[in-house]
Each structure stands twice: as structure tokens, then as C-alpha cells.
Design a protein around this motif. Sequence first.
Motif, PDB file in Angstrom:
ATOM      1  N   LEU A  28      28.120  29.449  46.322  1.00 13.71           N
ATOM      2  CA  LEU A  28      29.555  29.346  46.565  1.00 13.71           C
ATOM      3  C   LEU A  28      30.087  30.770  46.715  1.00 13.71           C
ATOM      4  CD1 LEU A  28      32.111  27.513  46.618  1.00 13.71           C
ATOM      5  CD2 LEU A  28      32.247  27.843  44.141  1.00 13.71           C
ATOM      6  N   ALA A  29      30.857  31.006  47.770  1.00 10.56           N
ATOM      7  CA  ALA A  29      31.350  32.364  48.031  1.00 10.56           C
ATOM      8  C   ALA A  29      32.838  32.339  48.372  1.00 10.56           C
ATOM      9  CB  ALA A  29      30.568  32.996  49.174  1.00 10.56           C
ATOM     10  N   PHE A  30      33.525  33.379  47.975  1.00  6.30           N
ATOM     11  CA  PHE A  30      34.944  33.549  48.249  1.00  6.30           C
ATOM     12  C   PHE A  30      35.142  34.855  49.011  1.00  6.30           C
ATOM     13  CE2 PHE A  30      34.491  31.210  44.304  1.00  6.30           C
ATOM     14  CZ  PHE A  30      35.349  30.143  44.491  1.00  6.30           C
ATOM     15  N   LYS A  31      35.897  34.809  50.081  1.00  8.14           N
ATOM     16  CA  LYS A  31      36.306  36.015  50.798  1.00  8.14           C
ATOM     17  C   LYS A  31      37.817  36.113  50.611  1.00  8.14           C
ATOM     18  CE  LYS A  31      35.968  38.295  55.289  1.00  8.14           C
ATOM     19  NZ  LYS A  31      35.768  39.597  54.731  1.00  8.14           N
ATOM     20  N   LEU A  32      38.260  37.131  49.903  1.00  7.25           N
ATOM     21  CA  LEU A  32      39.653  37.244  49.485  1.00  7.25           C
ATOM     22  C   LEU A  32      40.340  38.445  50.129  1.00  7.25           C
ATOM     23  CD1 LEU A  32      39.077  36.719  45.657  1.00  7.25           C
ATOM     24  CD2 LEU A  32      39.473  34.962  47.403  1.00  7.25           C
ATOM     25  N   ASP A  33      41.529  38.205  50.635  1.00 10.95           N
ATOM     26  CA  ASP A  33      42.384  39.281  51.129  1.00 10.95           C
ATOM     27  C   ASP A  33      43.364  39.592  50.001  1.00 10.95           C
ATOM     28  OD1 ASP A  33      43.966  41.060  52.528  1.00 10.95           O
ATOM     29  OD2 ASP A  33      45.036  39.493  53.626  1.00 10.95           O
ATOM     30  N   THR A  34      43.086  40.663  49.270  1.00 13.78           N
ATOM     31  CA  THR A  34      43.925  41.023  48.127  1.00 13.78           C
ATOM     32  C   THR A  34      43.820  42.514  47.844  1.00 13.78           C
ATOM     33  OG1 THR A  34      44.435  40.525  45.809  1.00 13.78           O
ATOM     34  CG2 THR A  34      42.116  40.533  46.419  1.00 13.78           C
ATOM     35  N   ASP A  35      44.879  43.037  47.248  1.00 11.46           N
ATOM     36  CA  ASP A  35      44.847  44.422  46.781  1.00 11.46           C
ATOM     37  C   ASP A  35      44.776  44.476  45.256  1.00 11.46           C
ATOM     38  OD1 ASP A  35      47.381  43.567  46.132  1.00 11.46           O
ATOM     39  OD2 ASP A  35      48.437  45.177  47.181  1.00 11.46           O
ATOM     40  N   GLU A  36      44.494  43.355  44.637  1.00  7.49           N
ATOM     41  CA  GLU A  36      44.382  43.294  43.178  1.00  7.49           C
ATOM     42  C   GLU A  36      43.168  44.106  42.715  1.00  7.49           C
ATOM     43  OE1 GLU A  36      46.272  41.866  40.896  1.00  7.49           O
ATOM     44  OE2 GLU A  36      47.469  40.354  41.937  1.00  7.49           O
ATOM     45  N   PRO A  37      43.225  44.649  41.481  1.00  5.29           N
ATOM     46  CA  PRO A  37      42.076  45.384  40.941  1.00  5.29           C
ATOM     47  C   PRO A  37      40.895  44.431  40.685  1.00  5.29           C
ATOM     48  CG  PRO A  37      43.819  45.215  39.303  1.00  5.29           C
ATOM     49  CD  PRO A  37      44.360  44.645  40.573  1.00  5.29           C
ATOM     50  N   GLN A  38      39.704  45.003  40.645  1.00  4.34           N
ATOM     51  CA  GLN A  38      38.481  44.204  40.497  1.00  4.34           C
ATOM     52  C   GLN A  38      38.494  43.344  39.234  1.00  4.34           C
ATOM     53  OE1 GLN A  38      36.083  43.970  42.941  1.00  4.34           O
ATOM     54  NE2 GLN A  38      35.438  42.234  41.694  1.00  4.34           N
ATOM     55  N   GLU A  39      39.093  43.858  38.145  1.00  5.80           N
ATOM     56  CA  GLU A  39      39.138  43.072  36.899  1.00  5.80           C
ATOM     57  C   GLU A  39      39.912  41.766  37.102  1.00  5.80           C
ATOM     58  OE1 GLU A  39      41.031  46.452  36.511  1.00  5.80           O
ATOM     59  OE2 GLU A  39      38.979  46.969  37.055  1.00  5.80           O
ATOM     60  N   ARG A  40      40.990  41.821  37.868  1.00  7.85           N
ATOM     61  CA  ARG A  40      41.788  40.613  38.144  1.00  7.85           C
ATOM     62  C   ARG A  40      41.035  39.676  39.085  1.00  7.85           C
ATOM     63  NH1 ARG A  40      46.916  38.923  36.880  1.00  7.85           N
ATOM     64  NH2 ARG A  40      47.648  38.966  39.016  1.00  7.85           N
ATOM     65  N   ILE A  41      40.311  40.236  40.042  1.00 10.16           N
ATOM     66  CA  ILE A  41      39.499  39.407  40.940  1.00 10.16           C
ATOM     67  C   ILE A  41      38.414  38.699  40.125  1.00 10.16           C
ATOM     68  CG2 ILE A  41      37.847  39.444  42.850  1.00 10.16           C
ATOM     69  CD1 ILE A  41      39.472  41.856  43.978  1.00 10.16           C
ATOM     70  N   ASP A  42      37.760  39.437  39.237  1.00 12.90           N
ATOM     71  CA  ASP A  42      36.722  38.843  38.389  1.00 12.90           C
ATOM     72  C   ASP A  42      37.294  37.723  37.535  1.00 12.90           C
ATOM     73  OD1 ASP A  42      34.981  40.708  39.470  1.00 12.90           O
ATOM     74  OD2 ASP A  42      34.993  42.017  37.695  1.00 12.90           O
ATOM     75  N   ALA A  43      38.489  37.921  36.981  1.00 13.45           N
ATOM     76  CA  ALA A  43      39.128  36.886  36.166  1.00 13.45           C
ATOM     77  C   ALA A  43      39.470  35.664  37.016  1.00 13.45           C
ATOM     78  CB  ALA A  43      40.386  37.444  35.492  1.00 13.45           C
ATOM     79  N   LEU A  44      39.978  35.892  38.217  1.00 15.02           N
ATOM     80  CA  LEU A  44      40.304  34.783  39.118  1.00 15.02           C
ATOM     81  C   LEU A  44      39.066  33.946  39.418  1.00 15.02           C
ATOM     82  CD1 LEU A  44      42.296  33.364  41.120  1.00 15.02           C
ATOM     83  CD2 LEU A  44      41.496  35.011  42.837  1.00 15.02           C
TER      84      LEU A  44
END
Length: 169
Positions: A127-143
Motif C-alpha cells: 500500500l503506497a501513498f503519494k502526498l502533496d504536502t509541505d508538512e514536516p516528516q514527523e506529521r506525515i509519519d503520524a498521518l
Amino acid sequence: MMDAAGLKALQAPMKDAYRADAGRALITLRARGAVDEQSISCKVDTGKAIVTAGLHPATGGSGMELCSGDMLLEALVACAGVTLKAVATALEFRLGEAVVSAEGDLDFRGTLGVARDAPVGFRAIRLAFKLDTDEPQERIDALIRLTERYCVVFQTLNVRPELSVSAER
């Protein structure tokens, strides 16, 4: 457009009811299909339309019907996508375009009974996600961690549920 406050307001009464009475949170979902008399296929009622599932071309299918393996991956993508969006909304996560994809490896020797040591079913699912975001990596990991945790289809595949089969006349 749904924001965090709107989502919280929408879900708050349900969460309160489920905390007060856990039995209200237990819901049985159902699916139903009818085996076609003329072909090797099954007509599945999705509640929105009737779809016809048939053999995958690697097992002799025409490719005109839906493959249940594809449908499983599509269900995973749908659930993960909805969960990702709900979690992003609740976290007030800045998310532009998001694309969810799933792929799985099958050895059709197992399905066709060609090799007893070949498994029937997926060997691996990615399962893979391609995200368009400027959020920091810690927030991406939490998401992603929360999406994985709350995605019903992912968790069903990850933690095998109690299964039973019956037949009646």
C-alpha cells in the motif's frame, strides 16, 4: 468542505453513544452475490450497482469481468483513502492531492491447483501513498501510522478475523 471542527461535531454524538453502550457500535455489514447460471461469474450487488466478477485472465477469464483480487485491492485503496482524508482532516494536516495505490503478488499456480506448495491468495500486498504536502516528516509519519491503524480493510488483512463458512439447501 469538511474541516476538523465539522468532522468532530459530526462524529461526537456517535462516539458518545458508543462509549455509553458498546453494543451500539457493533454493526454487521453484508455482501450478496448470485452465481451466474451461464458463465463462470458471480453478480455482486454493491448497493449502488450490480457488478459481475469472473475469472482473472491468468486463470482463463476474458478480462471483461471484475477480478475479485482486484476488488480486494480496490477496497483497500478506497478504505485507506477515506481513512487518510478523515485523519488528515482531524489533524488539520495540510494535504493537497493524495493518491493511494495498492499492488499485490499472486502465484496463480496455487489458485489453479498446479502446485501444492504455491499459496492460494496474495503473497504480498503493498500500500503506497503519494502526498502533496509541505508538512514536516514527523506529521506525515503520524498521518500514515494513524491511517494504517484506523483503516478497516488494512487491519482486517493485517489481523486475521475469525472466519467461518456454511452451506445450506
